[in-house]
Write an enzyme that holds these catalytic residues in place. Structure first.
Site, PDB file in Angstrom:
ATOM      1  CB  THR A   1      -1.709   5.650  -1.766  1.00 23.44           C
ATOM      2  OG1 THR A   1      -1.479   4.199  -1.825  1.00 23.44           O
ATOM      3  CG2 THR A   1      -2.719   5.779  -0.891  1.00 23.44           C
ATOM      4  CB  THR A   2       1.094   3.010  -5.691  1.00 21.80           C
ATOM      5  OG1 THR A   2       0.790   2.293  -4.468  1.00 21.80           O
ATOM      6  CG2 THR A   2       2.407   2.676  -6.059  1.00 21.80           C
TER       7      THR A   2
ATOM      8  CG  ASP B   1      -1.636   1.301   1.322  1.00 22.71           C
ATOM      9  OD1 ASP B   1      -2.185   1.962   0.577  1.00 22.71           O
ATOM     10  OD2 ASP B   1      -1.958   1.536   2.522  1.00 22.71           O
TER      11      ASP B   1
ATOM     12  CG  ASP C   1      -6.383   0.517   0.808  1.00 21.33           C
ATOM     13  OD1 ASP C   1      -6.228   1.212   1.684  1.00 21.33           O
ATOM     14  OD2 ASP C   1      -5.170   0.548  -0.033  1.00 21.33           O
TER      15      ASP C   1
END
Length: 547
Positions: free
Chosen positions: A94-95, A61, A391
């Site tokens: 998020t990445t 994550d 998530d």
């Protein structure tokens, strides 16, 4: 005549400015992106981060990894911040947001080195972002809320897409159903706190379960606990914040007594107070007693004889969730235990889960809360499952609130890239180059998906460009067959808000880093103060008692 140099800043202050400064900031952001680059997508790798205390965390994550990396570089911290804000706001992506920001900067680096003014770049980027967001809103597909079956199917697909790139991708069907069930149980505001996740080591992942109501670990208990019944149908539940236990006198008070009778009277009075409290609880009709403070052995046995169940030292969060689920309210005295302050549920039982015993409250009337009990082998594995579910839960919440979706797997990025590239050809001047650079930067997402899966990225991107030019707007990378596919048909969906947020956050961060042209770093203050010699006054601002 030489002019004397003006010393403005303390010596040792580090200043750097101008183009080299900008380029070094851009390079720092590239390094941060390198750290999470390989975690993107269903074929992404995991990172093992060990902190200074030796605790190992395995995760893919983006936000978790960046949080654990202790980034010191001031410009690179911006990237960590946007990943965090994306995590808090939408939960997933998020990445991608980190990669996009770094790629924007990478595409701009040659322009900066040639001396193009940062403000020109920023202006072009703001325009490009507005156009991209507008385009997403135009092409996003809205789902009908009134058809419950349809909506549910959609939510499950969104959850599955979010879980696709995680460790538990193998069980994504099982977990996406569980996540959607969990979110559906909440009330309209969808508060995250109302979904509790409890981790129990041992067992297989498939043994994880969703409890409609509250479940928490059995608390510390005294002798006599074994005799209490462990299962009730339709019990009343008393939620207390009272200590039910005898105190040793020496701790609390000093009483001088002359005769044995006086002493006995004091002891009796104390027992009577305790028994009085217990009797009131018993008479209220409550069958399950939960208290935040300790319940002593006398009380435990008293309850056991009368077929009541008690649990003491219940964590406040669990107590509050029980209150939300079963109704009632937390009492600080036993004087007024009427029916309206007692909670209720259909079934209370204590069950063995793995090596732990858990208290379950099922069939709660006010059930706007639920608990997911995770099973699994290693501790790190369960931690990662917990993060992945977080998530997915966030994504499902977002999809319920904003009911438009786009196709993932690099499809939306390619479509935006094509749209902006076409747009940039219609405008003159520097803006054309810059919006073209923005469009090229968007291709990092499908490219990275290919790289991580070990495909030939150039080949697949060429196919994608061709397909999008012919109007196949939902075509993205097909990771399973090393090809391209219509990801909308393949049900790789995500809420459009995820992409909108990622784009705006990434371009904001890129603009922020571009607008900084000078860094002034003050030397550490510990160096410059005179050493505080013992006995000669105090060091600067140090209180006297510190010596």
């Amino acid at each position: 005549m030489m002019s004397t140099p003006v010393i403005l800043l303390k010596e040792g202050t580090d200043t750097s400015q101008g183009v080299p400064q900008l380029v070094s900031n851009i390079n720092a952001c590239q390094v941060v992106a390198e750290a999470v680059r390989t975690t993107l997508g269903p074929r992404g790798m995991d990172k093992l981060v060990v902190d200074n205390r030796g605790k190992a965390t395995i995760s893919n994550d983006g936000a978790t990894i960046l949080k654990l990396l202790d980034v010191v570089h001031p410009a690179a911290k911006t990237l960590v911040d946007i990943a965090r804000s994306q995590d808090a706001e939408v939960g997933d992506g998020t990445t991608s947001v980190t990669l996009l920001a770094a790629e924007f900067l990478k595409q701009l680096k040659p322009y900066v080195e040639e001396g193009l003014h940062p403000q020109t770049i920023i202006r072009a980027f703001r325009i490009a972002t507005q156009l991209a967001v507008k385009k997403i809103k135009e092409i996003a597909v809205t789902i009908k809320k009134d058809d419950k079956q349809e909506q549910r199917r959609l939510l499950e697909k969104c959850a599955a897409t979010a879980l696709n790139s995680k460790l538990i991708a193998g069980q994504k069907d099982f977990f996406s159903k569980m996540v959607v069930d969990a979110v559906m149980m909440l009330d309209d505001l969808l508060p995250l706190k109302m979904i509790g996740v409890k981790k129990v080591q041992g067992g297989a992942l498939e043994e994880s379960q969703l409890v409609a109501g509250v479940a928490f670990k059995k608390t510390f208990s005294y002798a006599g606990f074994e005799m209490q019944p462990k299962r009730y149908m339709n019990p009343k539940i008393a939620l207390l914040n009272i200590e039910l236990e005898l105190k040793a006198e020496k701790d609390n008070a000093e009483v001088r007594v002359n005769s044995m009778e006086d002493y006995q009277a004091i002891v009796d009075a104390e027992w009577n107070i305790l028994y009085d409290k217990l009797e009131k609880i018993h008479k209220s009709g409550a069958k399950v007693v939960l208290s935040k403070l300790p319940i002593g052995d006398v009380a435990t046995q008293y309850f056991a004889y009368r077929n009541l169940f008690c649990a003491a030292r219940v964590v406040e969060e669990n107590l509050k969730r029980t209150m939300m689920a079963c109704g009632g309210s937390i009492q600080t005295s036993v004087g007024s235990l009427t029916d309206d302050v007692l909670g209720q549920c259909e079934l209370f039982e204590e069950v063995q889960v793995g090596g732990e015993r858990y208290n379950f409250f099922k069939g709660c009337p006010k059930a706007k809360t639920c608990t997911i009990i995770l099973r699994g082998g290693a501790e790190q594995f369960m931690e990662e499952t917990d993060r992945s579910l977080h998530d997915a839960i966030m994504i499902v919440r977002r999809a319920i609130k904003n009911d438009s979706i786009v196709a993932g797997g690099g499809a939306i990025e390619m479509e935006l890239s094509k749209y902006l590239r076409d747009y940039s050809r219609t405008i003159p001047g520097k803006q054309q180059l810059l919006i073209g650079a923005y469009a090229k930067a968007l291709e990092i997402i499908p490219r990275q998906l290919c790289d991580n899966a070990g495909f030939d990225a150039t080949n697949i991107l060429n196919k994608l460009r061709a397909k999008h030019a012919q109007g196949g707007m939902w075509y993205g990378v097909d990771v399973n067959n090393e090809d391209i596919a219509d990801n909308f048909q393949a049900c790789v969906w995500e809420p459009s808000i995820v992409r909108i947020n990622a784009l705006t956050a990434a371009s904001e961060a890129a603009c922020l880093i571009l607008s900084v042209d000078e860094t002034i770093k003050n030397p550490r203050s510990s160096v410059d103060g005179p050493p505080a010699a013992a006995g000669r006054g105090r060091g600067r601002g140090r209180p006297a008692h510190a010596h």
